[in-house]
Design a protein around this motif. Structure first.
Motif, PDB file in Angstrom:
ATOM      1  N   VAL A  60       0.832  -1.200   0.000  1.00  0.00           N
ATOM      2  CA  VAL A  60       0.000   0.000   0.000  1.00  0.00           C
ATOM      3  C   VAL A  60       0.872   1.257   0.000  1.00  0.00           C
ATOM      4  N   ALA A  61       1.966   1.236   0.745  1.00  0.00           N
ATOM      5  CA  ALA A  61       2.885   2.386   0.756  1.00  0.00           C
ATOM      6  C   ALA A  61       3.478   2.601  -0.635  1.00  0.00           C
ATOM      7  N   LEU A  62       3.780   1.506  -1.306  1.00  0.00           N
ATOM      8  CA  LEU A  62       4.278   1.597  -2.681  1.00  0.00           C
ATOM      9  C   LEU A  62       3.206   2.211  -3.583  1.00  0.00           C
ATOM     10  N   LEU A  63       1.967   1.742  -3.455  1.00  0.00           N
ATOM     11  CA  LEU A  63       0.866   2.285  -4.250  1.00  0.00           C
ATOM     12  C   LEU A  63       0.672   3.772  -3.963  1.00  0.00           C
ATOM     13  N   ARG A  64       0.795   4.159  -2.697  1.00  0.00           N
ATOM     14  CA  ARG A  64       0.652   5.575  -2.331  1.00  0.00           C
ATOM     15  C   ARG A  64       1.671   6.427  -3.087  1.00  0.00           C
ATOM     16  N   GLU A  65       2.898   5.926  -3.141  1.00  0.00           N
ATOM     17  CA  GLU A  65       3.947   6.687  -3.827  1.00  0.00           C
ATOM     18  C   GLU A  65       3.705   6.736  -5.334  1.00  0.00           C
ATOM     19  N   LEU A  66       3.261   5.625  -5.911  1.00  0.00           N
ATOM     20  CA  LEU A  66       2.949   5.609  -7.341  1.00  0.00           C
ATOM     21  C   LEU A  66       1.775   6.535  -7.656  1.00  0.00           C
ATOM     22  N   LEU A  67       0.877   6.669  -6.701  1.00  0.00           N
ATOM     23  CA  LEU A  67      -0.325   7.473  -6.886  1.00  0.00           C
ATOM     24  C   LEU A  67      -0.053   8.969  -6.745  1.00  0.00           C
ATOM     25  N   ALA A  68       1.041   9.346  -6.119  1.00  0.00           N
ATOM     26  CA  ALA A  68       1.315  10.763  -5.822  1.00  0.00           C
ATOM     27  C   ALA A  68       1.232  11.679  -7.048  1.00  0.00           C
ATOM     28  N   PRO A  69       1.825  11.330  -8.195  1.00  0.00           N
ATOM     29  CA  PRO A  69       1.694  12.232  -9.356  1.00  0.00           C
ATOM     30  C   PRO A  69       0.249  12.338  -9.851  1.00  0.00           C
TER      31      PRO A  69
END
Length: 196
Positions: A60-69
């Motif tokens: 989920v933390a990885l997804l959060r970072e991918l989602l940031a842009p």
């Protein structure tokens, strides 16, 4: 020999995180969300599987970072909609922006939407992603017709957008995206401005 040398080379935290994010992004564009596991991601890197957890506490933390842009792009479209003198063209522009995002990055959004059904952290992240859109939609609905239950109607319209765009435009041709925007825009306009 070259791969072994790459694996032994020390990387900065930024380099390792970028490698993992790049592998995850590529995998998400190629495979169903269920196949995007930590093992599958790390198999595409020069890092060990367990090193994933050095850089990210969980998927989920990885997804959060991918989602940031995407969050930044969405926030910009929402800000333009919220501050527009005439909300109709601004709402359509926001729909067009969303559709283009789903066309290009729908695999990531689909992964998060699916994960949100079974993971509390993913559900929170997904709700954080949708909440600003629901908020500006409710504001627009209230301005258009105070008699409508703005929050409920906004949530229903946003849910419709999400599911329809995930089904219709992920990886689609530009003309399909345009047709999807037209369909969704008609529903929004007829809901908000039925007498126009």
């Amino acid at each position: 020999m070259a791969i072994a040398e790459v694996k032994r080379r020390r990387r900065t935290v930024a380099e390792a995180r970028a490698e993992i994010l790049g592998a995850a992004g590529a995998l998400l564009r190629e495979q169903a969300s269920e196949a995007v596991t930590v093992s599958a991601i790390m198999a595409r890197t020069t890092l060990s599987r367990k090193s994933f957890y050095v850089y990210f506490p969980d998927r989920v933390a990885l997804l959060r970072e991918l989602l940031a842009p995407l969050r930044a792009e969405t926030d910009a479209a929402i800000a333009r909609w919220r501050t527009a003198a005439d909300p109709r063209p601004a709402a359509r522009a926001a729909l067009e922006s969303a559709a283009r995002m789903y066309q290009c990055d729908g695999a990531l959004l689909r992964t998060l939407a699916v994960a949100s059904q079974r993971d509390a952290e993913a559900a929170q992240l997904w709700q954080e992603f949708l909440a600003p859109l629901e908020e500006v939609a409710a504001e627009t609905i209230t301005r258009a017709d105070e008699r409508l239950p703005a929050v409920s109607v906004a949530r229903a319209l946003v849910a419709m957008n999400v599911h329809y765009l995930l089904d219709e435009v992920v990886g689609a041709a530009p003309e399909s995206v345009d047709a999807a925007v037209d369909a969704v825009a008609v529903i929004w306009e007829r809901t908000l401005y039925p007498h126009d």
